[in-house]
Design a protein around this motif. Sequence first.
Motif, PDB file in Angstrom:
ATOM      1  N   PRO A 275     -11.939   1.072  -0.035  1.00 21.15           N
ATOM      2  CA  PRO A 275     -11.409   0.915  -1.396  1.00 21.15           C
ATOM      3  C   PRO A 275     -11.969  -0.312  -2.083  1.00 21.15           C
ATOM      4  CG  PRO A 275      -9.770   0.256   0.219  1.00 21.15           C
ATOM      5  CD  PRO A 275     -10.905   0.872   0.997  1.00 21.15           C
ATOM      6  N   ALA A 276     -11.907  -0.294  -3.416  1.00 17.93           N
ATOM      7  CA  ALA A 276     -12.313  -1.459  -4.193  1.00 17.93           C
ATOM      8  C   ALA A 276     -11.365  -2.618  -3.902  1.00 17.93           C
ATOM      9  CB  ALA A 276     -12.294  -1.123  -5.683  1.00 17.93           C
ATOM     10  N   PRO A 277     -11.856  -3.827  -3.847  1.00 19.68           N
ATOM     11  CA  PRO A 277     -11.000  -4.980  -3.553  1.00 19.68           C
ATOM     12  C   PRO A 277      -9.854  -5.109  -4.560  1.00 19.68           C
ATOM     13  CG  PRO A 277     -13.316  -5.585  -3.432  1.00 19.68           C
ATOM     14  CD  PRO A 277     -13.272  -4.217  -4.020  1.00 19.68           C
ATOM     15  N   GLY A 278      -8.652  -5.335  -4.034  1.00 22.79           N
ATOM     16  CA  GLY A 278      -7.502  -5.588  -4.887  1.00 22.79           C
ATOM     17  C   GLY A 278      -6.902  -4.371  -5.546  1.00 22.79           C
ATOM     18  N   ARG A 279      -7.395  -3.187  -5.206  1.00 18.52           N
ATOM     19  CA  ARG A 279      -6.887  -1.975  -5.842  1.00 18.52           C
ATOM     20  C   ARG A 279      -6.675  -0.912  -4.777  1.00 18.52           C
ATOM     21  NH1 ARG A 279     -10.217   2.393  -9.363  1.00 18.52           N
ATOM     22  NH2 ARG A 279      -8.466   3.568 -10.198  1.00 18.52           N
ATOM     23  N   LEU A 280      -5.591  -0.147  -4.919  1.00 18.78           N
ATOM     24  CA  LEU A 280      -5.310   0.910  -3.952  1.00 18.78           C
ATOM     25  C   LEU A 280      -4.687   2.096  -4.681  1.00 18.78           C
ATOM     26  CD1 LEU A 280      -5.755   0.879  -0.851  1.00 18.78           C
ATOM     27  CD2 LEU A 280      -3.293   0.540  -0.626  1.00 18.78           C
ATOM     28  N   ARG A 281      -5.370   3.218  -4.631  1.00 16.51           N
ATOM     29  CA  ARG A 281      -4.845   4.462  -5.204  1.00 16.51           C
ATOM     30  C   ARG A 281      -4.223   5.269  -4.075  1.00 16.51           C
ATOM     31  NH1 ARG A 281     -10.505   6.450  -7.084  1.00 16.51           N
ATOM     32  NH2 ARG A 281     -10.832   5.533  -5.010  1.00 16.51           N
ATOM     33  N   VAL A 282      -2.932   5.571  -4.184  1.00 11.80           N
ATOM     34  CA  VAL A 282      -2.188   6.222  -3.100  1.00 11.80           C
ATOM     35  C   VAL A 282      -1.734   7.598  -3.548  1.00 11.80           C
ATOM     36  CG1 VAL A 282      -0.211   6.066  -1.555  1.00 11.80           C
ATOM     37  CG2 VAL A 282      -1.429   3.986  -2.221  1.00 11.80           C
ATOM     38  N   ALA A 283      -2.139   8.617  -2.811  1.00 15.15           N
ATOM     39  CA  ALA A 283      -1.714   9.985  -3.104  1.00 15.15           C
ATOM     40  C   ALA A 283      -0.272  10.185  -2.668  1.00 15.15           C
ATOM     41  CB  ALA A 283      -2.614  10.984  -2.387  1.00 15.15           C
TER      42      ALA A 283
ATOM     43  N   LEU B 143       6.359  17.304  12.382  1.00 21.04           N
ATOM     44  CA  LEU B 143       5.569  16.075  12.383  1.00 21.04           C
ATOM     45  C   LEU B 143       5.763  15.443  11.013  1.00 21.04           C
ATOM     46  CD1 LEU B 143       3.619  14.419  14.144  1.00 21.04           C
ATOM     47  CD2 LEU B 143       1.749  15.752  13.185  1.00 21.04           C
ATOM     48  N   PRO B 144       6.866  14.717  10.834  1.00 21.17           N
ATOM     49  CA  PRO B 144       7.366  14.440   9.484  1.00 21.17           C
ATOM     50  C   PRO B 144       6.653  13.371   8.684  1.00 21.17           C
ATOM     51  CG  PRO B 144       8.806  13.480  11.138  1.00 21.17           C
ATOM     52  CD  PRO B 144       7.798  14.287  11.889  1.00 21.17           C
ATOM     53  N   ASP B 145       5.788  12.559   9.308  1.00 22.71           N
ATOM     54  CA  ASP B 145       5.191  11.467   8.537  1.00 22.71           C
ATOM     55  C   ASP B 145       3.738  11.270   8.944  1.00 22.71           C
ATOM     56  OD1 ASP B 145       5.209   9.244  10.778  1.00 22.71           O
ATOM     57  OD2 ASP B 145       7.215  10.121  10.791  1.00 22.71           O
ATOM     58  N   ILE B 146       2.965  10.678   8.018  1.00 26.94           N
ATOM     59  CA  ILE B 146       1.533  10.524   8.237  1.00 26.94           C
ATOM     60  C   ILE B 146       0.988   9.416   7.324  1.00 26.94           C
ATOM     61  CG2 ILE B 146       0.741  12.179   6.516  1.00 26.94           C
ATOM     62  CD1 ILE B 146      -0.624  12.139  10.077  1.00 26.94           C
ATOM     63  N   LEU B 147      -0.025   8.725   7.808  1.00 29.41           N
ATOM     64  CA  LEU B 147      -0.785   7.774   7.003  1.00 29.41           C
ATOM     65  C   LEU B 147      -2.264   8.054   7.225  1.00 29.41           C
ATOM     66  CD1 LEU B 147      -1.284   5.174   5.307  1.00 29.41           C
ATOM     67  CD2 LEU B 147      -1.139   3.886   7.463  1.00 29.41           C
ATOM     68  N   VAL B 148      -3.004   8.242   6.140  1.00 33.11           N
ATOM     69  CA  VAL B 148      -4.455   8.419   6.197  1.00 33.11           C
ATOM     70  C   VAL B 148      -5.073   7.455   5.194  1.00 33.11           C
ATOM     71  CG1 VAL B 148      -6.391  10.015   5.940  1.00 33.11           C
ATOM     72  CG2 VAL B 148      -4.197  10.862   6.796  1.00 33.11           C
ATOM     73  N   CYS B 149      -6.037   6.662   5.659  1.00 34.20           N
ATOM     74  CA  CYS B 149      -6.673   5.681   4.775  1.00 34.20           C
ATOM     75  C   CYS B 149      -7.959   5.188   5.430  1.00 34.20           C
ATOM     76  CB  CYS B 149      -5.734   4.500   4.502  1.00 34.20           C
ATOM     77  SG  CYS B 149      -5.268   3.555   5.979  1.00 34.20           S
ATOM     78  N   HIS B 150      -8.702   4.346   4.721  1.00 31.51           N
ATOM     79  CA  HIS B 150      -9.826   3.665   5.332  1.00 31.51           C
ATOM     80  C   HIS B 150      -9.278   2.654   6.335  1.00 31.51           C
ATOM     81  CE1 HIS B 150     -13.265   0.983   5.788  1.00 31.51           C
ATOM     82  NE2 HIS B 150     -14.015   1.989   5.350  1.00 31.51           N
TER      83      HIS B 150
ATOM     84  N   VAL C 192       0.161   8.429   2.135  1.00 33.56           N
ATOM     85  CA  VAL C 192       1.269   8.075   3.014  1.00 33.56           C
ATOM     86  C   VAL C 192       2.436   8.995   2.705  1.00 33.56           C
ATOM     87  CG1 VAL C 192       2.049   6.243   1.432  1.00 33.56           C
ATOM     88  CG2 VAL C 192       2.800   6.227   3.808  1.00 33.56           C
ATOM     89  N   HIS C 193       3.042   9.532   3.760  1.00 30.68           N
ATOM     90  CA  HIS C 193       4.145  10.479   3.589  1.00 30.68           C
ATOM     91  C   HIS C 193       5.152  10.286   4.705  1.00 30.68           C
ATOM     92  CE1 HIS C 193       6.229  14.161   2.463  1.00 30.68           C
ATOM     93  NE2 HIS C 193       6.320  14.422   3.756  1.00 30.68           N
TER      94      HIS C 193
END
Length: 272
Positions: A151-159, A245-252, A204-205
């Motif tokens: 991600p770009a520094p200082g910014r986070l787009r979260v689905a 499987l109620p929760d998940i995190l996917v990211c860089h 994140v869910h």
Amino acid sequence: MTQSPRDDHALAARLARDAGRLLLEVREEVGFADADALRKAGDMRSHERLAAALAEHRPGDAVLSEEGKDDPARLDADRVWIVDPLDGTREFAEEGRADWAVHVALWRSGGLAAGAVALPARGVTLRTAPDGALVEPWDGSAGRALRVLEPAPGRLRVAVSRTRPPAFVEALADRVEAEVELVPIGSAGAKICAVLLGEVDAYVHAGGQYEWDSAAPVAVALAAGAHVSRVDGAAPRYNQEDPRLPDILVCHPVSASMLLTGIRDVGAVPPS
């Protein structure tokens, strides 16, 4: 006949694409006037197509499908296909929406071994390969290697979910050391694909999903170099007796520590 891992990657991609093309035909045939009828037709016809194809090409393998009967024999099987014939039924039944998907994954000997996510309305499949992950257009043009982007520094787009975003996500946005933009997207598969395509930076869910909601996109995400975990940091496990499987995190990977710390700090980690 013994199948090679390469064959499994290719089969997952082909089945997801073929079911996706069928779903586009169902949309045309049934139309959008009766959303419930369209959803039911899509679910069942895609399930039947995938079940028949797996019975033909992998007759000795077990299958766990959202639309099928859960056969406990899968728990003793060495190979289990985990499929969601139509992920995002709400979006599928809304004219013009493209954030729905078909999931096909293979669990083998304790872990995810292959997976493909078709995004039919976008005409593309994201899938695993022997040496990583690929994006394959349906128009016959060349596919390309897929790697999760930093991600770009200082910014986070979260689905987040369009209709039921986890309540803790807004609190999480206030905790992390970045400017956070929440991006509503339909199906779980579409959200994870958005991370892998660089359209958002994280998904994140917490609050309710099943193995078929994440198995295929998680397989592709791992192959593309993404961080994937439960919200407590543990690795997700598949082909379990209880498929919830109620929760998940996917990211860089660079964002994982910050997000897991924020999730913990807002009290979103379920008790062990």
